[in-house]
Write a protein that holds these residues in place. Structure first.
Motif, PDB file in Angstrom:
ATOM      1  N   ALA A   1      50.449  40.213  50.834  1.00 30.18           N
ATOM      2  CA  ALA A   1      50.156  40.143  52.262  1.00 30.18           C
ATOM      3  C   ALA A   1      50.372  38.742  52.834  1.00 30.18           C
ATOM      4  O   ALA A   1      50.805  38.592  53.978  1.00 30.18           O
ATOM      5  N   ASN A   2      50.068  37.732  52.041  1.00 32.89           N
ATOM      6  CA  ASN A   2      50.285  36.338  52.436  1.00 32.89           C
ATOM      7  C   ASN A   2      50.582  35.543  51.183  1.00 32.89           C
ATOM      8  O   ASN A   2      50.184  35.945  50.093  1.00 32.89           O
ATOM      9  N   PRO A   3      51.254  34.416  51.322  1.00 31.36           N
ATOM     10  CA  PRO A   3      51.547  33.615  50.125  1.00 31.36           C
ATOM     11  C   PRO A   3      50.306  32.886  49.621  1.00 31.36           C
ATOM     12  O   PRO A   3      49.365  32.636  50.376  1.00 31.36           O
ATOM     13  N   SER A   4      50.333  32.550  48.329  1.00 24.94           N
ATOM     14  CA  SER A   4      49.259  31.759  47.718  1.00 24.94           C
ATOM     15  C   SER A   4      49.827  30.440  47.222  1.00 24.94           C
ATOM     16  O   SER A   4      50.997  30.370  46.834  1.00 24.94           O
ATOM     17  N   PHE A   5      48.950  29.442  47.202  1.00 25.91           N
ATOM     18  CA  PHE A   5      49.354  28.104  46.787  1.00 25.91           C
ATOM     19  C   PHE A   5      48.292  27.509  45.858  1.00 25.91           C
ATOM     20  O   PHE A   5      47.138  27.954  45.859  1.00 25.91           O
ATOM     21  N   ALA A   6      48.696  26.514  45.109  1.00 29.10           N
ATOM     22  CA  ALA A   6      47.737  25.808  44.262  1.00 29.10           C
ATOM     23  C   ALA A   6      46.598  25.287  45.128  1.00 29.10           C
ATOM     24  O   ALA A   6      46.818  24.784  46.237  1.00 29.10           O
ATOM     25  N   GLY A   7      45.391  25.424  44.613  1.00 33.96           N
ATOM     26  CA  GLY A   7      44.203  25.015  45.351  1.00 33.96           C
ATOM     27  C   GLY A   7      43.468  26.188  45.981  1.00 33.96           C
ATOM     28  O   GLY A   7      42.272  26.100  46.242  1.00 33.96           O
ATOM     29  N   ASP A   8      44.190  27.280  46.209  1.00 36.85           N
ATOM     30  CA  ASP A   8      43.532  28.482  46.727  1.00 36.85           C
ATOM     31  C   ASP A   8      42.628  29.080  45.644  1.00 36.85           C
ATOM     32  O   ASP A   8      42.975  29.069  44.465  1.00 36.85           O
ATOM     33  N   THR A   9      41.523  29.649  46.074  1.00 37.11           N
ATOM     34  CA  THR A   9      40.657  30.389  45.153  1.00 37.11           C
ATOM     35  C   THR A   9      40.805  31.886  45.442  1.00 37.11           C
ATOM     36  O   THR A   9      40.628  32.315  46.577  1.00 37.11           O
ATOM     37  N   VAL A  10      41.154  32.629  44.400  1.00 36.95           N
ATOM     38  CA  VAL A  10      41.445  34.056  44.558  1.00 36.95           C
ATOM     39  C   VAL A  10      40.206  34.897  44.235  1.00 36.95           C
ATOM     40  O   VAL A  10      39.586  34.722  43.178  1.00 36.95           O
ATOM     41  N   TYR A  11      39.863  35.787  45.143  1.00 36.75           N
ATOM     42  CA  TYR A  11      38.797  36.781  44.970  1.00 36.75           C
ATOM     43  C   TYR A  11      39.435  38.165  45.098  1.00 36.75           C
ATOM     44  O   TYR A  11      40.569  38.284  45.582  1.00 36.75           O
ATOM     45  N   ALA A  12      38.693  39.202  44.730  1.00 40.66           N
ATOM     46  CA  ALA A  12      39.236  40.559  44.867  1.00 40.66           C
ATOM     47  C   ALA A  12      38.127  41.594  45.023  1.00 40.66           C
ATOM     48  O   ALA A  12      37.007  41.390  44.550  1.00 40.66           O
ATOM     49  N   TRP A  13      38.469  42.682  45.674  1.00 36.16           N
ATOM     50  CA  TRP A  13      37.584  43.846  45.737  1.00 36.16           C
ATOM     51  C   TRP A  13      38.454  45.094  45.667  1.00 36.16           C
ATOM     52  O   TRP A  13      39.664  45.020  45.861  1.00 36.16           O
ATOM     53  N   SER A  14      37.810  46.215  45.365  1.00 36.50           N
ATOM     54  CA  SER A  14      38.568  47.470  45.231  1.00 36.50           C
ATOM     55  C   SER A  14      37.880  48.610  45.958  1.00 36.50           C
ATOM     56  O   SER A  14      36.653  48.635  46.079  1.00 36.50           O
ATOM     57  N   GLU A  15      38.702  49.537  46.374  1.00 31.76           N
ATOM     58  CA  GLU A  15      38.187  50.807  46.895  1.00 31.76           C
ATOM     59  C   GLU A  15      38.747  51.922  46.027  1.00 31.76           C
ATOM     60  O   GLU A  15      39.931  51.905  45.658  1.00 31.76           O
TER      61      GLU A  15
END
Lengths: 355, 355, 355
Positions: free
Chosen positions: C280-294
């Motif tokens: 959906a959007n690009p990621s870069f170093a320094g970003d913190t990735v979270y996730a959820w599911s349905e």
């Protein structure tokens, strides 16, 4: 419908006597061994070379003892220390059957003590954890205590129960691998001429080299061990927390100190026990770790002319070379540069006697 | 009581003719191979696929030649270059028996030359190092020279002794693996249609892609090889030293240049020799490494219709794409962007003749 | 003399119906598995333990499905997406025969669609890629589409051809490993008591933990997969490009989201299919990735009382915890924190019936 997200245990979730089967058994492989060397630079010949290991009676190169520690420890985190404020100490840690690539490790823990802090915001949980291989042989058995957040401050404190812990693992509890052929131990290949007889009580050794910590390295180490304690990985959350940055898994400092100790203790080919351990101060990316050791005791092993033991105290520091042997003062307080105080016992070849 | 800390050898500790058995034999595993790919992105099919390797007559995928170089080199550092000021050059480097996962490598060196610098603060040490596997077969044999600090400037300089070194490894000294079945070499799987016949003397190839260096990556690489030269790891000390930052192991640049060379030299499936090598300028984290190559010589191998050799000169640069083929000027001086000048010889399939 | 540098394919180099044999077959090893765990922290018991895998009928621990995806995907990059502007989506992705360490993977692709963008500067290439093991068994079969630069804007656009893609992989196309012995599935060791019956359509699960991205980690991941897309590695070039920094391989975000999903979906022991996927959007170093599911669908599998399937939609975010389940709004637009929207189907044990 049960809630699926596991928030991890809080202080009030533990009871003395509770038994926990930890999830995610782990087959340790040569891949783990390589990555461990890549992250620590460890150079002990026994763990580096199948040929060296076979010469002295092992089936092949056994997995580094400290890597075994991390792998067992890693199993326990999700249940014990996911919400830990601090990992406070270790005791009665005894290494058992050698672990070889291909072995699968599991862990179980028993809660052996609880003590709520005066603030009511957290408490200390004491656990004894036991790691076993696929043949149910014990590979590691240790006690640790950890400060865990309390979720509901209104809940009454449990009756305090602080276990009595031995100050030191005694020779009767050492596991010395069967079939050692120390006459075939090659000191030139091991990297040091020094035998057990060459060490003296009170002797101090500067391990000289420093290793700078990187975020990627300590996170990769903790992930490799499947240690998922939140404080190591999440800068977005830690930016707002106590230190403003990710906290390094204390075990990674143990690895770096043990790797550095090759310079001076290259023949300490097996860790028999960790008598006591304490993370004196936290470490962060950018810190450079140094270490030095003191020989606390030179231990003759009953009936063994081939190997002896050394009880060693290793202090690791950050941004402070160890030529001046920094450590706690007369008041027992650690200087801010001290990050680790580890009291452990190693196995060392004795000088061969001329027949 | 002997001092246990090993400070590493200083210039005055070396003598011409001295033989050194290096410590810490190393069993190379698939774990090392994976981490090497992870750190370099190398894509040569022979080292990537057991099936590809078996098709052309290998027992399984052999270990990348440059990884073998690093593993042997790593053994030598504690004795030769722990206190090195600079790694100056390589010559007469010949790759021998293929190394397979599970093989254990050892190394020995002979000091073949010494030359103190005019300043009296350091000197050049020339060593010939030989790596062998567990069957005592030579896997690598090379000369390097390195500038080492002198500890005691008042000591007289040794008689200067500079060895005569061959400018190039000649075909008689190439080790070509037995049993090659080049008719089964699959160019589509190897990633390039170009055969030995397609290359011309003087041809230049831009390897196009750049790779940015990270502290964690170069330190992990050097630690994997158990190369413990201090300058790569300790920011606390290097902050006060010449460059103010950690110096990257020059061998890591060789790895990146060789990995980049896949684009243009994908069929250079074996490194036969390194004729000469020089780290023209130091590299640091944050630099982006590019590379280009010139075909120096197209070498027909006596009695071989299946394979030929190419002598290649690869120049690696930092923060400078190589479309303009940067290199030393008419005065032989390297531009500041040049970091590596490597003269080496590779084995390449010849075009199959229609029977 | 043919030009040796391969610049990679541009939009005009593709034709509908074109078949591509990808280079560099890859033997997947335990080294790859360890590094994958080190880079993602993944904890699924099946991939972590040979003993756990053997108990439920596998020969040994199979390679993580998402690692298989990356390894096959990695083969395709040099031909399909070396010059990609963006990796747009995935569909019809079906996982086949389990991959074990030692298996060698190859990949082939067919161009199934082309659509030039209105600007004439780039176009969308649709490919179906198939990964096979050394026995020619399909291990992965998927469609992806990617935006590729056009080199020569004056060339006429090809007739647009957009393939019809299934919205979902149906149970008839699931590959369920033969010989599963789910009665021996140990929920305590797997890390979760929840069975297929415990999940409900519409249920949302916050995977809770965040992982901060480092340059070294995402580059090592992409290099491990031999994914050589330029945008991930070259800060010198990217500094002048659209984002000013290196773009993270979207697949690494899939890995992190899947690893995080252990918390809530620990028993999702096999990925059967990826129905749809979008970065959906690009990621870069320094970003913190979270996730959820349905849980999108609870799927009963015909004739199976031992296992069921769950269709899951996992959203990953950057710098935004997922307790509020962020996702696209009513207009279908993603908020800036969303980085991944993955619709996939997993295999889960059913609750054993008491006989």
């Amino acid at each position: 419908m049960p809630i699926k997200t596991n928030p991890g245990n809080l202080f009030e979730d533990f009871q003395v006597g509770q038994e926990i089967v930890h999830a995610v058994p782990r087959t340790v492989t040569v891949g783990d061994v390589s990555l461990y060397v890549g992250l620590t630079g460890s150079r002990f010949a026994l763990h580096s070379s199948d040929a060296f290991a076979q010469a002295i009676g092992y089936g092949r190169a056994p997995v580094d003892d400290i890597l075994v520690f991390h792998m067992v420890f890693g199993r326990t985190v999700a249940d014990i220390s996911l919400n830990a404020v601090a990992n406070l100490g270790y005791a009665q840690c005894r290494f058992g059957a050698p672990v070889y690539p291909g072995d699968t490790l599991q862990a179980r823990s028993t809660v052996i003590g609880l003590k709520e802090n005066a603030s009511g915001e957290s408490g200390i949980v004491f656990v004894r954890s036991v790691g076993r291989n696929q043949r149910d042989e014990i590979v590691l058995d240790y006690v640790r205590w950890v400060m865990v957040r309390k979720g509901d401050r209104s809940r009454p404190a449990p009756a305090p129960h602080v276990p009595e812990l031995d100050a030191v693992v005694t020779p009767a509890d050492f596991y010395i691998p069967a079939g050692l052929q120390m006459a075939r131990y090659d000191h030139a290949l091991a990297g040091s001429p020094h035998c057990w007889e060459d060490y003296q009580r009170g002797e101090r050794i500067d391990h000289a080299d420093g290793m700078t910590l990187e975020e990627s390295d300590h996170m990769t180490a903790a992930r490799l061990y499947q240690n998922n304690a939140k404080v190591h990985f999440n800068q977005h959350a830690e930016a707002k927390a106590r230190f403003g940055k990710r906290l390094i898994y204390g075990g990674h400092i143990i690895s770096l100190a043990r790797a550095a100790s090759f310079n001076g203790l290259a023949n300490a080919f097996r860790v028999l026990a960790i008598n006591a351990g304490r993370h004196a101060n936290p470490s962060f990316a950018g810190d450079t770790v140094y270490a030095w050791s003191e020989i606390v005791e030179v231990i003759e092993l009953p009936g063994r002319a081939d190997v002896g033991a050394l009880r060693v105290r290793t202090i690791a520091t950050k941004d402070h070379p160890c030529a001046d042997f920094p450590g706690p003062g007369a008041d027992g307080k650690y200087p801010p540069e001290a990050v680790l105080d580890l009291d452990y016992t190693v196995l060392v070849p004795r000088r061969p006697t001329v027949p």
